[in-house]
Design a protein around this motif. Structure first.
Motif, PDB file in Angstrom:
ATOM      1  N   TYR A   1       0.808  -1.216   0.000  1.00 43.10           N
ATOM      2  CA  TYR A   1       0.000   0.000   0.000  1.00 43.10           C
ATOM      3  C   TYR A   1       0.846   1.274   0.000  1.00 43.10           C
ATOM      4  O   TYR A   1       0.403   2.322  -0.465  1.00 43.10           O
ATOM      5  N   ARG A   2       2.074   1.171   0.495  1.00 42.53           N
ATOM      6  CA  ARG A   2       2.931   2.364   0.524  1.00 42.53           C
ATOM      7  C   ARG A   2       3.276   2.856  -0.877  1.00 42.53           C
ATOM      8  O   ARG A   2       3.676   4.011  -1.051  1.00 42.53           O
ATOM      9  N   LYS A   3       3.132   1.988  -1.856  1.00 43.19           N
ATOM     10  CA  LYS A   3       3.414   2.380  -3.240  1.00 43.19           C
ATOM     11  C   LYS A   3       2.192   2.950  -3.940  1.00 43.19           C
ATOM     12  O   LYS A   3       2.303   3.464  -5.053  1.00 43.19           O
ATOM     13  N   LEU A   4       1.036   2.864  -3.292  1.00 42.91           N
ATOM     14  CA  LEU A   4      -0.186   3.375  -3.905  1.00 42.91           C
ATOM     15  C   LEU A   4      -0.216   4.901  -3.838  1.00 42.91           C
ATOM     16  O   LEU A   4       0.019   5.495  -2.783  1.00 42.91           O
ATOM     17  N   LYS A   5      -0.525   5.542  -4.947  1.00 40.87           N
ATOM     18  CA  LYS A   5      -0.652   6.998  -4.954  1.00 40.87           C
ATOM     19  C   LYS A   5      -1.777   7.444  -4.025  1.00 40.87           C
ATOM     20  O   LYS A   5      -1.678   8.490  -3.381  1.00 40.87           O
ATOM     21  N   SER A   6      -2.836   6.651  -3.975  1.00 44.16           N
ATOM     22  CA  SER A   6      -3.966   7.006  -3.115  1.00 44.16           C
ATOM     23  C   SER A   6      -3.547   7.033  -1.651  1.00 44.16           C
ATOM     24  O   SER A   6      -3.977   7.902  -0.884  1.00 44.16           O
ATOM     25  N   PHE A   7      -2.697   6.087  -1.250  1.00 43.25           N
ATOM     26  CA  PHE A   7      -2.227   6.056   0.140  1.00 43.25           C
ATOM     27  C   PHE A   7      -1.362   7.274   0.436  1.00 43.25           C
ATOM     28  O   PHE A   7      -1.525   7.936   1.467  1.00 43.25           O
ATOM     29  N   GLY A   8      -0.425   7.581  -0.463  1.00 46.78           N
ATOM     30  CA  GLY A   8       0.452   8.726  -0.247  1.00 46.78           C
ATOM     31  C   GLY A   8      -0.321  10.025  -0.137  1.00 46.78           C
ATOM     32  O   GLY A   8      -0.051  10.862   0.741  1.00 46.78           O
ATOM     33  N   LEU A   9      -1.312  10.206  -1.004  1.00 44.19           N
ATOM     34  CA  LEU A   9      -2.106  11.430  -0.957  1.00 44.19           C
ATOM     35  C   LEU A   9      -3.031  11.457   0.255  1.00 44.19           C
ATOM     36  O   LEU A   9      -3.247  12.512   0.846  1.00 44.19           O
ATOM     37  N   ALA A  10      -3.579  10.306   0.629  1.00 43.09           N
ATOM     38  CA  ALA A  10      -4.443  10.255   1.809  1.00 43.09           C
ATOM     39  C   ALA A  10      -3.648  10.620   3.063  1.00 43.09           C
ATOM     40  O   ALA A  10      -4.143  11.338   3.946  1.00 43.09           O
ATOM     41  N   ARG A  11      -2.418  10.148   3.138  1.00 45.54           N
ATOM     42  CA  ARG A  11      -1.582  10.489   4.295  1.00 45.54           C
ATOM     43  C   ARG A  11      -1.228  11.973   4.291  1.00 45.54           C
ATOM     44  O   ARG A  11      -1.165  12.601   5.348  1.00 45.54           O
ATOM     45  N   LEU A  12      -1.012  12.541   3.096  1.00 45.17           N
ATOM     46  CA  LEU A  12      -0.773  13.975   3.005  1.00 45.17           C
ATOM     47  C   LEU A  12      -2.007  14.746   3.475  1.00 45.17           C
ATOM     48  O   LEU A  12      -1.884  15.739   4.218  1.00 45.17           O
ATOM     49  N   CYS A  13      -3.191  14.299   3.073  1.00 46.98           N
ATOM     50  CA  CYS A  13      -4.430  14.934   3.529  1.00 46.98           C
ATOM     51  C   CYS A  13      -4.560  14.867   5.050  1.00 46.98           C
ATOM     52  O   CYS A  13      -5.024  15.822   5.696  1.00 46.98           O
ATOM     53  N   TYR A  14      -4.152  13.751   5.617  1.00 46.51           N
ATOM     54  CA  TYR A  14      -4.190  13.587   7.077  1.00 46.51           C
ATOM     55  C   TYR A  14      -3.259  14.585   7.751  1.00 46.51           C
ATOM     56  O   TYR A  14      -3.652  15.301   8.686  1.00 46.51           O
ATOM     57  N   ASP A  15      -2.020  14.664   7.278  1.00 48.35           N
ATOM     58  CA  ASP A  15      -1.042  15.584   7.880  1.00 48.35           C
ATOM     59  C   ASP A  15      -1.493  17.035   7.725  1.00 48.35           C
ATOM     60  O   ASP A  15      -1.362  17.834   8.666  1.00 48.35           O
ATOM     61  N   VAL A  16      -2.018  17.375   6.563  1.00 52.37           N
ATOM     62  CA  VAL A  16      -2.504  18.730   6.324  1.00 52.37           C
ATOM     63  C   VAL A  16      -3.681  19.043   7.240  1.00 52.37           C
ATOM     64  O   VAL A  16      -3.794  20.147   7.792  1.00 52.37           O
ATOM     65  N   THR A  17      -4.561  18.060   7.430  1.00 53.22           N
ATOM     66  CA  THR A  17      -5.739  18.266   8.283  1.00 53.22           C
ATOM     67  C   THR A  17      -5.343  18.467   9.738  1.00 53.22           C
ATOM     68  O   THR A  17      -5.907  19.330  10.430  1.00 53.22           O
ATOM     69  N   VAL A  18      -4.395  17.690  10.228  1.00 51.94           N
ATOM     70  CA  VAL A  18      -3.928  17.861  11.610  1.00 51.94           C
ATOM     71  C   VAL A  18      -3.409  19.285  11.798  1.00 51.94           C
ATOM     72  O   VAL A  18      -3.741  19.971  12.775  1.00 51.94           O
ATOM     73  N   ARG A  19      -2.596  19.745  10.855  1.00 52.16           N
ATOM     74  CA  ARG A  19      -2.037  21.090  10.952  1.00 52.16           C
ATOM     75  C   ARG A  19      -3.130  22.152  10.822  1.00 52.16           C
ATOM     76  O   ARG A  19      -3.131  23.143  11.561  1.00 52.16           O
ATOM     77  N   PHE A  20      -4.066  21.936   9.901  1.00 52.22           N
ATOM     78  CA  PHE A  20      -5.164  22.884   9.708  1.00 52.22           C
ATOM     79  C   PHE A  20      -5.992  23.013  10.978  1.00 52.22           C
ATOM     80  O   PHE A  20      -6.325  24.131  11.419  1.00 52.22           O
ATOM     81  N   CYS A  21      -6.339  21.874  11.574  1.00 45.85           N
ATOM     82  CA  CYS A  21      -7.173  21.889  12.776  1.00 45.85           C
ATOM     83  C   CYS A  21      -6.456  22.545  13.951  1.00 45.85           C
ATOM     84  O   CYS A  21      -7.077  23.249  14.761  1.00 45.85           O
TER      85      CYS A  21
END
Length: 204
Positions: free
Chosen positions: A11-31
């Protein structure tokens, strides 16, 4: 010979996983910056973002013995990110801040940038803000006032989530087609057993 347990994980090679994790990190910072601490919305946004990441990973790991579970968990990831997308839309709507249309060039510039982490997204946000302030000073700003950081950051998150959801839609379609054509663990086990019996019969 076909393996009983299919290749799985990765799953670490999936683009969807990489972008989902980026969304998570961005959301933590945003919140941390824009959503009050201890609020239910803050907890829900972070959990929805985390669910997107975790379910992609869990679905990939489960795929060796259950394509059905992979489909289900990937679908859960997609639903979690849709929930997160709505939270960002509500953030903008409740503050009378504009949601950038799909054709907005700022969205395209973020996608093209292919940010690898939250720091790079934050740098893009600062760049958009600085460009808008310069345009405001020069009298070339298309809006009455330059957009603030909350507006830019929320729209950046919406853009990233939208791309991730589009990737997951394609991923789900491919998984559903593969399941329809190849079946799951039970069908694979049957094929392996049948092949082994055939070979044994030929040896006898």
């Amino acid at each position: 010979m076909e393996a009983v347990i299919a290749r799985h994980g990765g799953y670490r090679k999936l683009k969807s996983f990489g972008l989902a994790r980026l969304c998570y990190d961005v959301t933590v910072r945003f919140c941390e910056r824009y959503v009050p601490a201890g609020s239910r919305t803050r907890d829900q946004m972070v959990q929805a973002a985390r669910s997107g990441v975790q379910n992609i990973a869990e679905g990939s790991e489960a795929s060796g013995t259950s394509k059905k579970t992979e489909l289900k968990l990937t679908s859960v990831a997609r639903a979690s990110l849709e929930e997160l997308l709505l939270d960002y839309e509500d953030f903008l709507r409740q503050r009378n801040l504009p949601m950038w249309p799909a054709a907005d060039p700022r969205r395209a510039s973020l996608v093209t940038r292919r940010c690898r982490n939250a720091d790079e997204v934050a740098a893009w946000v600062r760049g958009i803000r600085n460009d808008a302030l310069r345009a405001e000073r020069d009298g070339t700003c298309s809006n009455a006032t330059a957009p603030g950081y909350p507006e830019i950051a929320a729209n950046a998150a919406l853009t990233l989530i939208g791309v991730t959801c589009a990737l997951l839609d394609r991923q789900l379609a491919a998984l559903a087609q593969a399941f329809a054509e190849e079946g799951g663990f039970t069908e694979r086990l049957y094929r392996v057993r049948t092949a082994q019996k055939r070979r044994k019969g030929e040896m006898d």
